[in-house]
Design a protein around this motif. Structure first.
Motif, PDB file in Angstrom:
ATOM      1  N   THR A  75      18.533 -24.878   8.950  1.00  0.00           N
ATOM      2  CA  THR A  75      19.925 -25.246   9.216  1.00  0.00           C
ATOM      3  C   THR A  75      19.864 -26.668   9.769  1.00  0.00           C
ATOM      4  O   THR A  75      19.099 -26.919  10.722  1.00  0.00           O
ATOM      5  N   TYR A 128      19.529 -29.974  11.566  1.00  0.00           N
ATOM      6  CA  TYR A 128      19.344 -30.090  13.020  1.00  0.00           C
ATOM      7  C   TYR A 128      18.971 -31.536  13.314  1.00  0.00           C
ATOM      8  O   TYR A 128      17.935 -31.993  12.845  1.00  0.00           O
ATOM      9  N   ASP A 134      16.455 -24.376  17.315  1.00  0.00           N
ATOM     10  CA  ASP A 134      17.847 -24.345  17.799  1.00  0.00           C
ATOM     11  C   ASP A 134      17.967 -23.556  19.108  1.00  0.00           C
ATOM     12  O   ASP A 134      19.066 -23.250  19.562  1.00  0.00           O
ATOM     13  N   SER A 191      18.479 -29.927   5.094  1.00  0.00           N
ATOM     14  CA  SER A 191      18.151 -28.727   4.335  1.00  0.00           C
ATOM     15  C   SER A 191      17.533 -29.128   3.004  1.00  0.00           C
ATOM     16  O   SER A 191      17.789 -30.221   2.499  1.00  0.00           O
ATOM     17  N   ILE A 232      19.506 -17.315   4.919  1.00  0.00           N
ATOM     18  CA  ILE A 232      20.032 -18.452   5.685  1.00  0.00           C
ATOM     19  C   ILE A 232      20.471 -17.917   7.039  1.00  0.00           C
ATOM     20  O   ILE A 232      20.699 -16.729   7.184  1.00  0.00           O
ATOM     21  N   GLN A 233      20.588 -18.771   8.017  1.00  0.00           N
ATOM     22  CA  GLN A 233      20.988 -18.311   9.355  1.00  0.00           C
ATOM     23  C   GLN A 233      22.460 -17.928   9.317  1.00  0.00           C
ATOM     24  O   GLN A 233      23.361 -18.711   9.629  1.00  0.00           O
ATOM     25  N   GLU A 274      19.100 -13.519  10.548  1.00  0.00           N
ATOM     26  CA  GLU A 274      17.924 -14.048   9.848  1.00  0.00           C
ATOM     27  C   GLU A 274      17.049 -12.923   9.317  1.00  0.00           C
ATOM     28  O   GLU A 274      17.089 -11.814   9.842  1.00  0.00           O
ATOM     29  N   LYS A 293      25.205 -18.424  12.058  1.00  0.00           N
ATOM     30  CA  LYS A 293      25.820 -19.747  12.279  1.00  0.00           C
ATOM     31  C   LYS A 293      27.055 -19.919  11.389  1.00  0.00           C
ATOM     32  O   LYS A 293      28.027 -20.553  11.780  1.00  0.00           O
ATOM     33  N   TYR A 294      27.019 -19.315  10.214  1.00  0.00           N
ATOM     34  CA  TYR A 294      28.199 -19.398   9.325  1.00  0.00           C
ATOM     35  C   TYR A 294      29.294 -18.463   9.821  1.00  0.00           C
ATOM     36  O   TYR A 294      30.470 -18.732   9.700  1.00  0.00           O
TER      37      TYR A 294
END
Ligand SMILES: C[S@@+](CC[C@H](N)C(=O)[O-])C[C@H]1O[C@@H](n2cnc3c(N)ncnc32)[C@H](O)[C@@H]1O
Ligand SMILES: Nc1nc2[nH]cc(C(=O)O)c2c(=O)[nH]1
Ligand code: SF4
Ligand SMILES: [Mg+2]
Length: 243
Positions: free
Chosen positions: A202, A204, A36, A209, A234-235, A12, A238-239
């Motif tokens: 992201t 949740y 999260d 989004s 974007i986080q 991030e 997580k991707y």
């Protein structure tokens, strides 16, 4: 005090892609509806080898243990040590001690905070301060929100005046109002050379989004005050599927 300590890729903000050690403190006074991390209940989880994703749970950790674990998780590509949470400034006394030891050992220090404790900040090499929006909470009272916002701006100012490399981050949701974010950009531009990271939530639970169109519009609106000091993050972790 400590939820977990692990090595990963920053997912991030302004230093996305850099290698970090994350020291995650437990507990937070706020309840962001998209958080999260809030579901985590374990304590004292320590990664066995950097980036392995394999953990052991210790009985407890004192400051010396925390520093030794950071030394053990150090890798040649390490950029900085992030103190996050939960809300790390809940433990500002212990955190100040750890940061002083790490600075003497040559580590760069990074604070990831919700900015609610302006009087607890001290010098970090880098600081990411999240500016929360009303829609981040289930019916926050207006005076409570205004106090939180004032404290976040004050935290950024305090860190800026300490010469920390401080930047702001705002999580954008489907229902985020463009003008609200634009006003925040103006307040940030009044402080000085502050980068603003626009971070789409992201998904949740039932939180969605924002559209790409809205992200472009928000970026352009903020650019009217911050010029090219606006970036979208974007986080990424997580991707990538890393912690
Ligand atoms: C878990 S918080 C811990 C540090 C501090 N309490 C804070 O809010 O910055 C770290 C960051 O995770 C981000 N975050 C948490 N949940 C997210 C989500 N669902 N989508 C995007 N960002 C999220 C927020 O931007 C927050 O700054
Ligand atoms: N890879 C990775 N990057 C992050 N940046 C901020 C995080 C946080 O939870 O504070 C975080 C996290 O949990 N993982
Ligand atoms: S302030 Fe940070 S840790 Fe606390 S609930 Fe919000 S995102 Fe989660
Ligand atoms: Mg996280």
């Amino acid at each position: 005090m400590i939820r977990e300590i692990f090595s990963s890729i920053m997912g991030e903000g302004k230093y996305i892609g850099r290698r970090f050690i994350f020291v995650r403190f437990a507990g937070c006074p706020l309840k962001c509806i998209y958080c999260d991390e809030n579901h985590k209940k374990y304590l004292n989880r320590v990664e066995k080898a950097p980036g392995s994703g394999e953990f052991e749970t210790l009985k407890n950790m004192d400051i010396e243990d925390i520093v030794n674990i950071i030394d053990r998780l150090k890798t040649p590509d390490l950029f900085a040590v992030s103190f996050t949470g939960g809300e790390p400034l809940l433990y500002f006394k212990e955190l100040k001690e750890i940061v002083e030891i790490l600075k003497d050992k040559g580590y760069k220090t990074f604070l990831e905070s919700n900015g609610m404790f302006p009087d607890r900040v001290f010098y970090f090499d880098i600081a990411s301060i999240d500016i929360k929006l009303r829609e981040h909470f289930n019916n926050i009272k207006e005076d409570e929100y205004k106090k939180l916002y004032r404290n976040e701006i004050k935290t950024i100012k305090n860190l800026y005046n300490l010469n920390s490399d401080v930047y702001a981050k705002i999580v954008i949701m489907e229902n985020t109002n463009i003008n609200t974010v634009k006003e925040i950009a103006k307040d940030l531009s009044d402080i000085g050379d502050i980068t603003l990271c626009i971070q789409p939530v992201t998904p949740y639970g039932n939180i969605k989004s924002p559209s790409k169109r809205k992200l472009f519009e928000i970026m352009e609106a903020c650019g009217e005050y911050l010029k090219d000091n606006v970036m979208l993050t974007i986080q990424m972790h997580k991707y990538l599927g890393v912690l």
